[in-house]
Design a protein around this motif. Structure first.
Motif, short mmCIF file in Angstrom:
data_model
loop_
_atom_site.label_atom_id
_atom_site.label_comp_id
_atom_site.label_asym_id
_atom_site.label_seq_id
_atom_site.Cartn_x
_atom_site.Cartn_y
_atom_site.Cartn_z
N GLY A 202 30.37 -34.83 51.73
CA GLY A 202 29.96 -34.17 50.48
C GLY A 202 29.14 -35.11 49.60
O GLY A 202 28.13 -34.70 49.02
N ALA A 203 29.57 -36.36 49.51
CA ALA A 203 28.82 -37.35 48.72
C ALA A 203 27.44 -37.58 49.32
O ALA A 203 26.45 -37.70 48.58
CB ALA A 203 29.59 -38.67 48.65
N LEU A 204 27.35 -37.60 50.64
CA LEU A 204 26.05 -37.73 51.30
C LEU A 204 25.16 -36.55 50.94
O LEU A 204 23.98 -36.72 50.62
CB LEU A 204 26.23 -37.82 52.82
CG LEU A 204 24.94 -37.83 53.64
CD1 LEU A 204 24.16 -39.10 53.37
CD2 LEU A 204 25.26 -37.70 55.12
N GLY A 205 25.72 -35.34 50.97
CA GLY A 205 24.95 -34.15 50.61
C GLY A 205 24.45 -34.21 49.17
O GLY A 205 23.31 -33.88 48.89
N VAL A 206 25.32 -34.68 48.27
CA VAL A 206 24.91 -34.80 46.87
C VAL A 206 23.81 -35.86 46.73
O VAL A 206 22.83 -35.66 45.99
CB VAL A 206 26.12 -35.13 45.97
CG1 VAL A 206 25.69 -35.52 44.56
CG2 VAL A 206 27.09 -33.95 45.92
N ALA A 207 23.93 -36.96 47.47
CA ALA A 207 22.90 -38.02 47.41
C ALA A 207 21.55 -37.49 47.90
O ALA A 207 20.51 -37.76 47.29
CB ALA A 207 23.34 -39.21 48.26
N VAL A 208 21.56 -36.70 48.96
CA VAL A 208 20.31 -36.12 49.46
C VAL A 208 19.76 -35.11 48.44
O VAL A 208 18.55 -35.02 48.22
CB VAL A 208 20.49 -35.47 50.86
CG1 VAL A 208 19.24 -34.75 51.30
CG2 VAL A 208 20.88 -36.54 51.88
N GLY A 209 20.65 -34.38 47.79
CA GLY A 209 20.22 -33.46 46.73
C GLY A 209 19.59 -34.20 45.56
O GLY A 209 18.59 -33.76 44.99
N VAL A 210 20.15 -35.35 45.21
CA VAL A 210 19.56 -36.16 44.15
C VAL A 210 18.17 -36.64 44.58
O VAL A 210 17.23 -36.64 43.78
CB VAL A 210 20.49 -37.35 43.79
CG1 VAL A 210 19.79 -38.37 42.90
CG2 VAL A 210 21.76 -36.84 43.11
N ALA A 211 18.04 -37.03 45.85
CA ALA A 211 16.73 -37.44 46.37
C ALA A 211 15.73 -36.27 46.27
O ALA A 211 14.56 -36.49 45.91
CB ALA A 211 16.85 -37.91 47.82
N ALA A 212 16.19 -35.08 46.54
CA ALA A 212 15.31 -33.91 46.42
C ALA A 212 14.91 -33.70 44.97
O ALA A 212 13.75 -33.41 44.67
CB ALA A 212 16.00 -32.67 46.96
N TRP A 213 15.86 -33.86 44.06
CA TRP A 213 15.59 -33.66 42.64
C TRP A 213 14.51 -34.63 42.14
O TRP A 213 13.65 -34.27 41.35
CB TRP A 213 16.88 -33.88 41.84
CG TRP A 213 16.70 -33.65 40.38
CD1 TRP A 213 16.45 -34.59 39.43
CD2 TRP A 213 16.73 -32.40 39.70
NE1 TRP A 213 16.34 -34.01 38.20
CE2 TRP A 213 16.50 -32.66 38.33
CE3 TRP A 213 16.93 -31.10 40.10
CZ2 TRP A 213 16.47 -31.65 37.38
CZ3 TRP A 213 16.90 -30.10 39.16
CH2 TRP A 213 16.67 -30.38 37.82
N PHE A 214 14.56 -35.89 42.63
CA PHE A 214 13.60 -36.90 42.23
C PHE A 214 12.38 -36.97 43.14
O PHE A 214 11.61 -37.92 43.07
CB PHE A 214 14.28 -38.26 42.13
CG PHE A 214 15.19 -38.37 40.94
CD1 PHE A 214 14.69 -38.45 39.65
CD2 PHE A 214 16.58 -38.36 41.11
CE1 PHE A 214 15.54 -38.54 38.55
CE2 PHE A 214 17.43 -38.45 40.03
CZ PHE A 214 16.91 -38.53 38.74
N HIS A 215 12.23 -35.96 44.01
CA HIS A 215 11.05 -35.85 44.90
C HIS A 215 10.91 -37.06 45.81
O HIS A 215 9.80 -37.54 46.06
CB HIS A 215 9.76 -35.66 44.08
CG HIS A 215 9.80 -34.44 43.21
ND1 HIS A 215 9.31 -33.24 43.62
CD2 HIS A 215 10.29 -34.24 41.97
CE1 HIS A 215 9.47 -32.35 42.66
NE2 HIS A 215 10.07 -32.93 41.65
N ILE A 216 12.01 -37.53 46.33
CA ILE A 216 12.01 -38.68 47.24
C ILE A 216 12.05 -38.19 48.66
O ILE A 216 12.75 -37.31 49.02
CB ILE A 216 13.19 -39.63 46.94
CG1 ILE A 216 13.05 -40.18 45.53
CG2 ILE A 216 13.24 -40.76 47.95
CD1 ILE A 216 14.22 -40.98 45.04
#
Length: 191
Positions: A177-191
């Protein structure tokens, strides 16, 4: 149902009481809260994934429209070139007294072609920009989809942890779940 000292438990009530008595650390409750949080975040990520995919399609459509408009301008440019060529041929073929008319047309066509060319190049640049925006949105869409997938896997792991009562699976649920949230944060910041 209870009334006048008589109390009857339904099967569901019995199971809840049984789980509460045999789950002193709140294992099921913890997993329920974790699953609810993961499902909520996953729903948000899924929405963002769909929105970015729709934007990518819209931007790609805009790029296609600009490419078509540019193509139309290049066709118009070619038509003016053909007329200019005919005027140049006329200058070579007509008597001297009629040549100035065709010279004026040649100059007019050159000026018109320059304006048309500038417009076509501007439209081509806009098409490239829309394509770039579409590609960026698709990249972001893939990030949202990856994040959503990780959260879905985490939710499935939570269900397995609940059924098997394995604490290590609960930690795995949190980790994925934490990995999924981290990837979501990357998406939010266009990474």
């Amino acid at each position: 149902m209870s009334g006048h000292g008589f109390h009857v438990h339904g099967p569901h009530d019995h199971e809840l009481e049984h789980a509460a008595q045999h789950d002193p650390e709140g294992f099921a409750g913890q997993l329920a809260v974790i699953t609810a949080i993961l499902a909520t975040v996953g729903a948000l990520f899924s929405y963002m994934g769909g929105a970015t995919q729709a934007n990518a399609g819209l931007y790609k459509n805009n790029a296609a429209i600009k490419k078509t408009e540019a193509s139309n301008q290049w066709n118009y440019y070619q038509a003016k070139s053909s007329k200019q060529n005919l005027s140049e041929l006329a200058v070579a073929l007509v008597p001297e007294d009629r040549k100035p008319k065709y010279q004026d047309e040649i100059e007019r066509y050159k000026k018109e072609k320059a304006e048309i060319k500038a417009g076509a190049e501007k439209l081509e640049a806009e098409a490239v920009e829309w394509d770039k925006k579409s590609d960026e949105q698709m990249h972001q869409h893939h990030r949202w989809a990856q994040a959503t997938t990780a959260l879905q896997i985490s939710i499935a792991m939570a269900a397995i942890a609940l059924l098997t009562k394995k604490r290590w699976l609960e930690w795995g649920t949190i980790g994925v779940g934490a990995l999924g949230v981290a990837v979501g944060v990357a998406a939010w910041f266009h990474i």
